[in-house]
Design an enzyme around this catalytic site. Structure first.
Site, PDB file in Angstrom:
ATOM      1  N   ARG A 197      25.288  -0.621 -37.173  1.00  0.00           N
ATOM      2  CA  ARG A 197      24.809  -1.744 -36.347  1.00  0.00           C
ATOM      3  C   ARG A 197      23.697  -2.469 -37.098  1.00  0.00           C
ATOM      4  O   ARG A 197      23.628  -3.696 -37.102  1.00  0.00           O
ATOM      5  CB  ARG A 197      24.276  -1.234 -34.998  1.00  0.00           C
ATOM      6  CG  ARG A 197      25.315  -0.601 -34.083  1.00  0.00           C
ATOM      7  CD  ARG A 197      26.343  -1.601 -33.610  1.00  0.00           C
ATOM      8  NE  ARG A 197      25.723  -2.732 -32.940  1.00  0.00           N
ATOM      9  CZ  ARG A 197      25.338  -2.751 -31.653  1.00  0.00           C
ATOM     10  NH1 ARG A 197      25.547  -1.691 -30.892  1.00  0.00           N
ATOM     11  NH2 ARG A 197      24.765  -3.822 -31.111  1.00  0.00           N
ATOM     12  N   ASP A 223      35.415   4.633 -25.067  1.00  0.00           N
ATOM     13  CA  ASP A 223      34.108   4.189 -24.571  1.00  0.00           C
ATOM     14  C   ASP A 223      33.937   4.810 -23.180  1.00  0.00           C
ATOM     15  O   ASP A 223      34.885   5.380 -22.618  1.00  0.00           O
ATOM     16  CB  ASP A 223      34.086   2.648 -24.515  1.00  0.00           C
ATOM     17  CG  ASP A 223      32.728   2.060 -24.158  1.00  0.00           C
ATOM     18  OD1 ASP A 223      31.711   2.794 -24.227  1.00  0.00           O
ATOM     19  OD2 ASP A 223      32.673   0.863 -23.797  1.00  0.00           O
ATOM     20  N   GLN A 227      29.113  -4.841 -32.004  1.00  0.00           N
ATOM     21  CA  GLN A 227      29.600  -3.471 -32.204  1.00  0.00           C
ATOM     22  C   GLN A 227      30.845  -3.464 -33.081  1.00  0.00           C
ATOM     23  O   GLN A 227      31.047  -2.550 -33.887  1.00  0.00           O
ATOM     24  CB  GLN A 227      29.910  -2.834 -30.848  1.00  0.00           C
ATOM     25  CG  GLN A 227      30.349  -1.386 -30.943  1.00  0.00           C
ATOM     26  CD  GLN A 227      29.232  -0.460 -31.395  1.00  0.00           C
ATOM     27  OE1 GLN A 227      28.154  -0.470 -30.820  1.00  0.00           O
ATOM     28  NE2 GLN A 227      29.484   0.331 -32.429  1.00  0.00           N
ATOM     29  N   ARG A 233      21.470 -10.018 -24.198  1.00  0.00           N
ATOM     30  CA  ARG A 233      22.327  -8.988 -23.575  1.00  0.00           C
ATOM     31  C   ARG A 233      22.271  -9.210 -22.077  1.00  0.00           C
ATOM     32  O   ARG A 233      21.194  -9.157 -21.479  1.00  0.00           O
ATOM     33  CB  ARG A 233      21.847  -7.579 -23.944  1.00  0.00           C
ATOM     34  CG  ARG A 233      22.511  -6.493 -23.096  1.00  0.00           C
ATOM     35  CD  ARG A 233      22.251  -5.089 -23.574  1.00  0.00           C
ATOM     36  NE  ARG A 233      23.065  -4.758 -24.724  1.00  0.00           N
ATOM     37  CZ  ARG A 233      23.423  -3.522 -25.072  1.00  0.00           C
ATOM     38  NH1 ARG A 233      23.041  -2.492 -24.357  1.00  0.00           N
ATOM     39  NH2 ARG A 233      24.163  -3.319 -26.153  1.00  0.00           N
ATOM     40  N   CYS A 282      31.292   3.672 -29.412  1.00  0.00           N
ATOM     41  CA  CYS A 282      30.104   2.827 -29.633  1.00  0.00           C
ATOM     42  C   CYS A 282      28.816   3.509 -29.205  1.00  0.00           C
ATOM     43  O   CYS A 282      27.742   3.103 -29.627  1.00  0.00           O
ATOM     44  CB  CYS A 282      30.279   1.488 -28.929  1.00  0.00           C
ATOM     45  SG  CYS A 282      30.338   1.597 -27.125  1.00  0.00           S
ATOM     46  N   HIS A 329      31.521  -7.361 -26.695  1.00  0.00           N
ATOM     47  CA  HIS A 329      30.422  -6.742 -27.446  1.00  0.00           C
ATOM     48  C   HIS A 329      30.722  -6.914 -28.946  1.00  0.00           C
ATOM     49  O   HIS A 329      31.002  -5.950 -29.650  1.00  0.00           O
ATOM     50  CB  HIS A 329      30.330  -5.258 -27.064  1.00  0.00           C
ATOM     51  CG  HIS A 329      29.068  -4.578 -27.514  1.00  0.00           C
ATOM     52  ND1 HIS A 329      27.992  -5.265 -28.040  1.00  0.00           N
ATOM     53  CD2 HIS A 329      28.716  -3.260 -27.528  1.00  0.00           C
ATOM     54  CE1 HIS A 329      27.045  -4.399 -28.348  1.00  0.00           C
ATOM     55  NE2 HIS A 329      27.451  -3.184 -28.048  1.00  0.00           N
TER      56      HIS A 329
END
Ligand code: CP
Ligand code: NVA
Length: 297
Positions: free
Chosen positions: A284, A216, A131, A101, A256, A128
């Protein structure tokens, strides 16, 4: 042999992606222990904060029979200037999978180019993809095939939005994006998505008749200093109950997380009956178990 990586959804074919979603649903239903990655080690390098990604990968690898080693920039030599390429070559000789990440997307690309183990993108400024596996799994569980559906993206043209653009192409749905002027996703990505994506600035047009409404945060990690300016720019882009009412009656709401109630989403939507954010977060774990099984199994 070069390992397979998962840096964006585009690293897998539509068939492989559908297989992963099916596998995630199957692994979620499994009650008996299943440890195909016994003695395998997952290396985790996180240069940004995380709750879901970190915990789901650590829990997932343990459930599959393996273990994880977590490095923040503070505890590895990366933080003291050891080249990324050297870290990739060394770590990948010792671990079986690596999740990274970080900020710049080309960091995961450079790392993967020097890694003899599969590399998973655990979030960059551009994408991402993990996700999206969880989001598609969640949609399929609640509503069945997402193919041909209308998905509304309300808000920033950020890493999540750009991952939805890739998903629209690969899972064959229509994505209608509504973002404030100046906060659009990358032009090239939108162009490449062709008819799968409509880009505009009107949240109502995006939400109208949508099967799924997604948003988001307005300021992503690394954009903290833009927070105030973004709150002003995104003021008309909150997912409210009134906006949800324009979508199909059985439309789902996803985010998310982490969420900011009263900014990008009204509390009553996040906590309301159309919201599936907690399933989305749980998935996830299942989706990434399927991914790790696929890449390292
Ligand atoms: N959704 C997500 O990636 O959450 P974290 O930042 O907590 O990992
Ligand atoms: N767009 C957000 C997603 C967090 C999971 C960020 O990058 O901070």
């Amino acid at each position: 042999m070069k390992p397979r990586h998962f840096l964006t959804l585009r690293d897998l074919s539509p068939q492989e992606l559908h297989h992963l979603i099916d596998r995630a649903i199957a692994l979620k239903a499994l009650k008996a222990p299943y440890e195909p990655l016994r003695n395998k080690l997952l290396g985790m390098i996180f240069e940004k904060a995380s709750t879901r990604t970190r915990v789901s990968f650590e829990a997932g690898i343990v459930q599959l029979g393996g273990a994880a080693v977590f490095l923040s920039p503070r505890d590895s030599q990366l933080g003291r200037g050891e080249p990324l390429e050297d870290t990739a070559r060394v770590m990948s000789r010792m671990v079986d999978l690596i999740v990274l990440r970080t900020h710049r997307h080309d960091t995961v690309e450079r790392f993967a180019a020097h890694s003899s183990a599969p590399v998973i993108n655990g979030l960059t400024d551009r994408f991402h993809p993990c996700q999206l596996l969880a989001d598609i799994q969640t949609y399929v569980e609640h509503r069945g095939d997402i193919r041909g559906r209308k998905v509304a993206w309300i808000g920033d043209g950020n890493n999540m939005c750009q991952s939805y653009i890739n998903a629209a192409v690969l899972f064959d749905f229509h994505l209608h994006i509504a973002c404030p002027p100046g906060y659009e996703p990358e032009v090239q990505l939108v162009a490449e998505a062709g008819d799968h994506v409509t880009l505009g600035h009107d949240p109502k047009a995006a939400a109208r008749d949508a099967d799924l409404v997604v948003t988001d945060v307005w300021a992503s990690m690394g954009q903290e200093e833009e927070q105030q300016q973004r709150i002003a720019a995104f003021r008309d882009f909150q997912v409210t109950a009134a906006l949800m009412a324009l979508a199909k009656p059985d439309a789902l709401f996803m985010h998310c997380l982490p969420a900011h109630r009263g900014e990008e989403v009204a509390a009553e939507v996040l906590e309301g009956p159309q919201s599936v954010v907690w399933d989305e977060a749980e998935n996830r774990l299942h989706a990434q178990k399927a991914l790790m099984e696929f890449l390292a199994g």
